[in-house]
Design an enzyme around this catalytic site. Structure first.
Site, PDB file in Angstrom:
ATOM      1  N   HIS A   1      56.639   4.088 -54.799  1.00 52.65           N
ATOM      2  CA  HIS A   1      56.780   3.615 -56.222  1.00 52.65           C
ATOM      3  C   HIS A   1      56.564   4.297 -57.213  1.00 52.65           C
ATOM      4  CE1 HIS A   1      56.157  -0.290 -58.661  1.00 52.65           C
ATOM      5  NE2 HIS A   1      55.687   0.679 -59.427  1.00 52.65           N
ATOM      6  N   GLU A   2      55.355   4.966 -57.301  1.00 52.76           N
ATOM      7  CA  GLU A   2      54.958   6.080 -58.455  1.00 52.76           C
ATOM      8  C   GLU A   2      56.165   7.173 -58.550  1.00 52.76           C
ATOM      9  OE1 GLU A   2      53.012   4.966 -60.594  1.00 52.76           O
ATOM     10  OE2 GLU A   2      52.229   3.418 -59.431  1.00 52.76           O
TER      11      GLU A   2
ATOM     12  N   HIS B   1      59.403   6.023 -60.309  1.00 51.48           N
ATOM     13  CA  HIS B   1      59.333   5.944 -61.771  1.00 51.48           C
ATOM     14  C   HIS B   1      59.861   7.220 -62.419  1.00 51.48           C
ATOM     15  CE1 HIS B   1      57.727   1.966 -62.603  1.00 51.48           C
ATOM     16  NE2 HIS B   1      56.670   2.274 -61.993  1.00 51.48           N
TER      17      HIS B   1
ATOM     18  N   TYR C   1      60.514   0.741 -70.576  1.00 48.36           N
ATOM     19  CA  TYR C   1      59.631  -0.157 -69.951  1.00 48.36           C
ATOM     20  C   TYR C   1      58.989  -1.153 -70.607  1.00 48.36           C
ATOM     21  CZ  TYR C   1      56.022  -0.186 -66.192  1.00 48.36           C
ATOM     22  OH  TYR C   1      55.007  -0.529 -65.320  1.00 48.36           O
TER      23      TYR C   1
ATOM     24  N   GLU D   1      60.598  -1.451 -62.845  1.00 44.79           N
ATOM     25  CA  GLU D   1      59.432  -1.765 -61.768  1.00 44.79           C
ATOM     26  C   GLU D   1      60.138  -2.366 -60.650  1.00 44.79           C
ATOM     27  OE1 GLU D   1      56.447  -1.913 -61.202  1.00 44.79           O
ATOM     28  OE2 GLU D   1      56.249  -0.678 -62.857  1.00 44.79           O
TER      29      GLU D   1
ATOM     30  N   ASP E   1      51.573  -7.414 -70.335  1.00 45.44           N
ATOM     31  CA  ASP E   1      52.087  -6.521 -69.054  1.00 45.44           C
ATOM     32  C   ASP E   1      53.511  -6.030 -69.617  1.00 45.44           C
ATOM     33  OD1 ASP E   1      52.533  -5.334 -66.832  1.00 45.44           O
ATOM     34  OD2 ASP E   1      53.257  -7.135 -65.845  1.00 45.44           O
TER      35      ASP E   1
ATOM     36  N   HIS F   1      55.806  -6.398 -64.367  1.00 49.57           N
ATOM     37  CA  HIS F   1      55.240  -6.354 -63.212  1.00 49.57           C
ATOM     38  C   HIS F   1      55.675  -7.938 -62.545  1.00 49.57           C
ATOM     39  CE1 HIS F   1      53.128  -2.991 -64.355  1.00 49.57           C
ATOM     40  NE2 HIS F   1      53.345  -2.376 -62.797  1.00 49.57           N
TER      41      HIS F   1
HETATM   42 ZN   LIG Z   1      55.241   0.728 -61.591  1.00 51.53          ZN
END
Ligand SMILES: [Zn+2]
Lengths: 356, 88
Positions: free
Chosen positions: A173-174, A177, A188, A197, A270, A275
């Site tokens: 996931h990271e 990005h 974002y 996301e 957020d 998310h």
């Molecule tokens: Zn993320």
């Protein structure tokens, strides 16, 4: 006049555009000066690159092709917050005593391999960018993030979350990005942020499935299944199969993700619910992938990858823009009469995203 | 002095909030010094953070500022973790 020459090489090679933009607006001239100069230089380079690529066929010799091997470095922040920290494992070095370091190193490798084998992509920039990760960030830190240059993992507090390197889909996931930053660069915030996301959850899940050789039917479609401490009531942090059902816990609360547009959450928190509303495109991917069957990275994943990297997806794209491009990409890659575009179209319909 | 911290975002997207009222506390002095420095370095609007980074809102006696990971000052980091740990 004082120069900040020492900073400039760093700015021009490593710092991504959005960070530069921010630095360029900084009140501190030591930061804003070099950042502004780099932005100017980068735009010059970009136009030169465009010219170069147009004449690529004629130009010889060709630039050196990026390696099929990753270039990984894992650092240890020693529970502090200075990045990147102390280098503890470089590419090709033997595993050490620290399981967190070894998991991060393996996760970087698995992510690199998935993008290369499934999509022919060399690292996150498509050009062999070194992969850096820092572990043991801060104390009891319940998070992992991508800072624009590298991944950062906390150890968790042991009460709610354990070590953030524990789930391979979190590592994937990271890193995704990073891929998004170098490709569509989705803003974002709000819907483009939720798409950003979702890209990370989709490819994070695919990296796990690829590593385990799981078909769409066999996969659990959970994100962060290994992350929750034993006392937490829940299976994972997010569920692509059934958004909103991943956890329901005294301390953590209930999973707030919607599965369809009917339950879209409007909020400023957020980053505008990035998310939260990612549950909608996540579920569309799950529906398309399970309808098509087999290994999810081969068809649905390929279509999503084509859209992310194809150049038509804008930084401010909404769900409907993204959905439209996936249907187009499905047609282009798998043909007009195929089940692929129908499965994709149907998936968006079921989550309530209209393709205008 | 009332010090309120709200944390949003992060990989998990789970919100946390806590408040400390320093009146009558023996260490009120240290809290005040820390809070003033943390607020002075904050911003009036939420900065665009990094993907999955935590975003913070600090409210000290009615004054609200924002900051986000990983670009926190030492005082902000210290105050945030103290309030989230010791506050209610
Ligand atoms: Zn993320």
């Amino acid at each position: 006049m004082t120069t900040h020459g020492g900073l400039e090489p760093v700015f021009c090679t490593v710092v991504p555009p959005h960070v530069l933009d921010r630095l360029a607006r900084s009140d501190d001239p030591a930061l804003s000066g070099p950042a502004r100069r780099t932005l100017v230089r980068d735009s010059e380079l970009r136009s030169r690159r465009r010219v170069t690529s147009e004449f690529r066929l004629a130009a010889a010799p060709a630039a050196k092709a990026p390696s099929d091997q990753p270039l990984r470095t894992v650092y240890d922040a020693g529970h502090g917050t200075d990045l990147p920290g102390t280098k503890v494992r470089g590419e090709g070095e033997d595993p050490g005593q620290d399981a967190t370091v070894n998991r991060a190193y393996a996760g970087l490798g698995a992510t690199f391999e998935h993008f290369l084998k499934a999509y022919g992509r060399h690292s996150i920039d498509g050009d062999g960018l070194p992969l850096d990760a820092t572990v043991h960030y801060d104390q009891d830190y319940n998070n992992a993030f991508w800072n624009g240059e590298q991944m950062v993992f906390g150890d968790g507090d042991g009460e709610i979350f354990v070590d953030f390197t524990s789930s391979i889909d979190v590592i994937g996931h990271e890193l995704t990005h990073g891929v998004t930053q170098y490709t569509a660069n989705l803003t974002y915030y709000g819907q483009p942020g939720a798409l950003n996301e979702s890209m990370s959850d989709v490819f994070g899940a695919l990296i796990k499935q690829y590593t385990l050789s799981q078909t769409a039917a066999e996969a659990d479609w959970l994100i962060g299944a290994e992350l929750l401490a034993p006392s937490v009531t829940g299976q994972a942090l997010r569920s692509m199969k059934a958004p909103g059902t991943a956890y329901d816990d005294d301390v953590l609360g209930k999973d707030p993700q919607p599965a369809t547009m009917d339950d879209y959450v409007r909020t400023g928190r957020d980053n505008g619910g990035v998310h939260i509303n990612s549950g909608i495109p996540n579920h569309a991917f799950y529906l398309a992938a399970t309808a098509l069957g087999g290994f999810a990275w081969e068809k649905a994943g390929q279509i999503w990858y084509d859209v992310l990297t194809g150049g038509e997806l804008t930084e401010k794209a909404f769900f409907t823009d993204f959905a439209k491009l996936t249907v187009k990409a499905a047609r282009e890659r798998f043909g007009d009469g195929g089940e692929e575009f129908q499965a994709v179209e149907k998936a968006w319909e079921r989550v309530g995203v209209r393709i205008l | 002095m009332r010090i309120h911290v709200r944390r949003t975002g992060g990989f998990a997207g789970i919100e946390r909030a806590a408040e400390v009222d320093t009146s009558g506390r023996p260490d009120a002095h240290e809290w005040h010094a820390l809070a003033e420095k943390a607020v002075a370095a904050g911003r009036g609007t939420p900065p665009v953070g990094v993907p999955d980074g935590f975003s913070y809102r600090l409210t000290v006696d009615g004054t609200t500022v924002y900051c986000s990971d990983p670009r926190l000052t030492e005082e902000q980091r210290k105050l945030i973790s103290k309030v989230l740990r010791e506050g209610a």
